[in-house]
Design a protein around this motif. Sequence first.
Motif, PDB file in Angstrom:
ATOM      1  N   LEU A 186     -37.376  -9.930 -12.834  1.00 10.59           N
ATOM      2  CA  LEU A 186     -36.901  -8.540 -12.869  1.00 10.59           C
ATOM      3  C   LEU A 186     -37.813  -7.687 -13.747  1.00 10.59           C
ATOM      4  N   LEU A 187     -38.155  -8.205 -14.918  1.00  9.58           N
ATOM      5  CA  LEU A 187     -39.032  -7.448 -15.808  1.00  9.58           C
ATOM      6  C   LEU A 187     -40.428  -7.283 -15.215  1.00  9.58           C
ATOM      7  N   THR A 188     -40.863  -8.254 -14.436  1.00  5.84           N
ATOM      8  CA  THR A 188     -42.179  -8.162 -13.801  1.00  5.84           C
ATOM      9  C   THR A 188     -42.197  -7.099 -12.705  1.00  5.84           C
ATOM     10  N   CYS A 189     -41.155  -7.053 -11.884  1.00  6.47           N
ATOM     11  CA  CYS A 189     -41.182  -6.134 -10.737  1.00  6.47           C
ATOM     12  C   CYS A 189     -40.637  -4.743 -11.067  1.00  6.47           C
ATOM     13  N   ALA A 190     -39.657  -4.637 -11.957  1.00 10.21           N
ATOM     14  CA  ALA A 190     -39.065  -3.335 -12.273  1.00 10.21           C
ATOM     15  C   ALA A 190     -39.646  -2.732 -13.546  1.00 10.21           C
ATOM     16  N   GLY A 191     -40.280  -3.551 -14.367  1.00 10.80           N
ATOM     17  CA  GLY A 191     -40.868  -3.052 -15.597  1.00 10.80           C
ATOM     18  C   GLY A 191     -39.897  -3.103 -16.763  1.00 10.80           C
ATOM     19  N   VAL A 192     -40.286  -2.469 -17.842  1.00 10.88           N
ATOM     20  CA  VAL A 192     -39.466  -2.425 -19.049  1.00 10.88           C
ATOM     21  C   VAL A 192     -38.339  -1.415 -18.830  1.00 10.88           C
ATOM     22  N   PRO A 193     -37.096  -1.797 -19.104  1.00 10.25           N
ATOM     23  CA  PRO A 193     -35.983  -0.860 -18.875  1.00 10.25           C
ATOM     24  C   PRO A 193     -36.010   0.310 -19.856  1.00 10.25           C
ATOM     25  N   ASN A 194     -35.415   1.429 -19.442  1.00  7.28           N
ATOM     26  CA  ASN A 194     -35.287   2.591 -20.316  1.00  7.28           C
ATOM     27  C   ASN A 194     -34.284   2.338 -21.434  1.00  7.28           C
ATOM     28  N   ARG A 195     -33.223   1.575 -21.116  1.00  5.45           N
ATOM     29  CA  ARG A 195     -32.226   1.191 -22.113  1.00  5.45           C
ATOM     30  C   ARG A 195     -31.887  -0.276 -21.921  1.00  5.45           C
ATOM     31  N   GLN A 196     -31.534  -0.912 -23.018  1.00  4.59           N
ATOM     32  CA  GLN A 196     -31.189  -2.323 -22.964  1.00  4.59           C
ATOM     33  C   GLN A 196     -30.066  -2.581 -23.963  1.00  4.59           C
ATOM     34  N   ALA A 197     -29.078  -3.376 -23.572  1.00  8.35           N
ATOM     35  CA  ALA A 197     -27.975  -3.708 -24.460  1.00  8.35           C
ATOM     36  C   ALA A 197     -27.546  -5.140 -24.202  1.00  8.35           C
ATOM     37  N   THR A 198     -26.977  -5.754 -25.216  1.00 11.56           N
ATOM     38  CA  THR A 198     -26.448  -7.107 -25.095  1.00 11.56           C
ATOM     39  C   THR A 198     -25.017  -7.101 -25.621  1.00 11.56           C
ATOM     40  N   VAL A 199     -24.103  -7.595 -24.804  1.00 18.69           N
ATOM     41  CA  VAL A 199     -22.705  -7.707 -25.187  1.00 18.69           C
ATOM     42  C   VAL A 199     -22.259  -9.115 -24.811  1.00 18.69           C
ATOM     43  N   ASP A 200     -21.784  -9.856 -25.831  1.00 21.11           N
ATOM     44  CA  ASP A 200     -21.392 -11.251 -25.644  1.00 21.11           C
ATOM     45  C   ASP A 200     -22.547 -12.029 -25.006  1.00 21.11           C
ATOM     46  N   ASN A 201     -22.328 -12.565 -23.831  1.00 26.56           N
ATOM     47  CA  ASN A 201     -23.337 -13.391 -23.173  1.00 26.56           C
ATOM     48  C   ASN A 201     -24.035 -12.618 -22.044  1.00 26.56           C
ATOM     49  N   ARG A 202     -23.876 -11.301 -22.013  1.00 29.40           N
ATOM     50  CA  ARG A 202     -24.457 -10.495 -20.936  1.00 29.40           C
ATOM     51  C   ARG A 202     -25.498  -9.532 -21.490  1.00 29.40           C
ATOM     52  N   GLU A 203     -26.530  -9.317 -20.681  1.00 26.98           N
ATOM     53  CA  GLU A 203     -27.540  -8.309 -20.994  1.00 26.98           C
ATOM     54  C   GLU A 203     -27.441  -7.223 -19.937  1.00 26.98           C
ATOM     55  N   TYR A 204     -27.688  -5.989 -20.341  1.00 22.13           N
ATOM     56  CA  TYR A 204     -27.660  -4.850 -19.427  1.00 22.13           C
ATOM     57  C   TYR A 204     -29.001  -4.134 -19.530  1.00 22.13           C
ATOM     58  N   PHE A 205     -29.691  -4.044 -18.409  1.00 24.51           N
ATOM     59  CA  PHE A 205     -30.962  -3.326 -18.326  1.00 24.51           C
ATOM     60  C   PHE A 205     -30.726  -2.087 -17.468  1.00 24.51           C
ATOM     61  N   THR A 206     -31.027  -0.915 -18.012  1.00 20.74           N
ATOM     62  CA  THR A 206     -30.838   0.338 -17.277  1.00 20.74           C
ATOM     63  C   THR A 206     -32.183   1.003 -17.041  1.00 20.74           C
ATOM     64  N   TYR A 207     -32.432   1.329 -15.789  1.00 18.07           N
ATOM     65  CA  TYR A 207     -33.660   2.000 -15.367  1.00 18.07           C
ATOM     66  C   TYR A 207     -33.306   3.379 -14.838  1.00 18.07           C
ATOM     67  N   ASN A 208     -34.141   4.371 -15.125  1.00 18.50           N
ATOM     68  CA  ASN A 208     -33.937   5.741 -14.639  1.00 18.50           C
ATOM     69  C   ASN A 208     -35.096   6.137 -13.738  1.00 18.50           C
ATOM     70  N   SER A 209     -34.765   6.873 -12.711  1.00 16.65           N
ATOM     71  CA  SER A 209     -35.775   7.432 -11.820  1.00 16.65           C
ATOM     72  C   SER A 209     -35.319   8.817 -11.400  1.00 16.65           C
ATOM     73  N   SER A 210     -36.219   9.794 -11.491  1.00 19.79           N
ATOM     74  CA  SER A 210     -35.856  11.147 -11.070  1.00 19.79           C
ATOM     75  C   SER A 210     -37.078  11.865 -10.530  1.00 19.79           C
ATOM     76  N   ARG A 211     -36.810  12.849  -9.696  1.00 13.87           N
ATOM     77  CA  ARG A 211     -37.875  13.704  -9.175  1.00 13.87           C
ATOM     78  C   ARG A 211     -37.271  15.055  -8.836  1.00 13.87           C
ATOM     79  N   ILE A 212     -38.122  16.062  -8.916  1.00 15.84           N
ATOM     80  CA  ILE A 212     -37.728  17.420  -8.572  1.00 15.84           C
ATOM     81  C   ILE A 212     -38.596  17.862  -7.405  1.00 15.84           C
ATOM     82  N   VAL A 213     -37.958  18.381  -6.397  1.00 19.49           N
ATOM     83  CA  VAL A 213     -38.661  18.817  -5.193  1.00 19.49           C
ATOM     84  C   VAL A 213     -38.377  20.295  -4.990  1.00 19.49           C
TER      85      VAL A 213
END
Length: 163
Positions: free
Chosen positions: A52-79
């Motif tokens: 996941l880190l190889t294909c999506a890159g470094v997440p914008n936010r990261q958190a760990t709760v108990d035995n779970r990790e949460y990786f959040t990625y953001n993408s935006s564009r203005i047209v």
Amino acid sequence: MTLASPGRKRLQPLILAALGLGAASLAGCANPSADQAMFAQTALIGMPKETLLTCAGVPNRQATVDNREYFTYNSSRIVSYPSPPIGYYGWGPRYYGYGYGWPDYGYEVTSYDCQATFSLRNGIVERVVYGGASGGSARLGQCYAIVQNCLALIPQQTIKPTP
């Protein structure tokens, strides 16, 4: 009028044709990127954290709760899309009498965004959730930008025709 009346039998092909035309027009509005983003929500389950880190890159936010990790990625564009020129009527600093004046170009600005959160347990993706201010297929189409490289690593499933 009963079901067997001749008037209803003549309307049935017209109704079926109208329904078919409606379905075809909705299919013409399909967003392939949105379809792929929806597919990714199930296809990426089971992916290792390193992949996941190889294909999506470094997440914008990261958190760990108990035995779970949460990786959040953001993408935006203005047209922005130029609108057609608008003529003016009347008097004023930009007007030259009655009739069309100098064209005034406006722009329609649209923002698309997606926030994809990957839930990992023991270093394995177990869930992918999308969010953001954009709605519907516009948001999903933007989410595809996040998962596109990861989907390229998933073997494509082929559907075998049934005899």
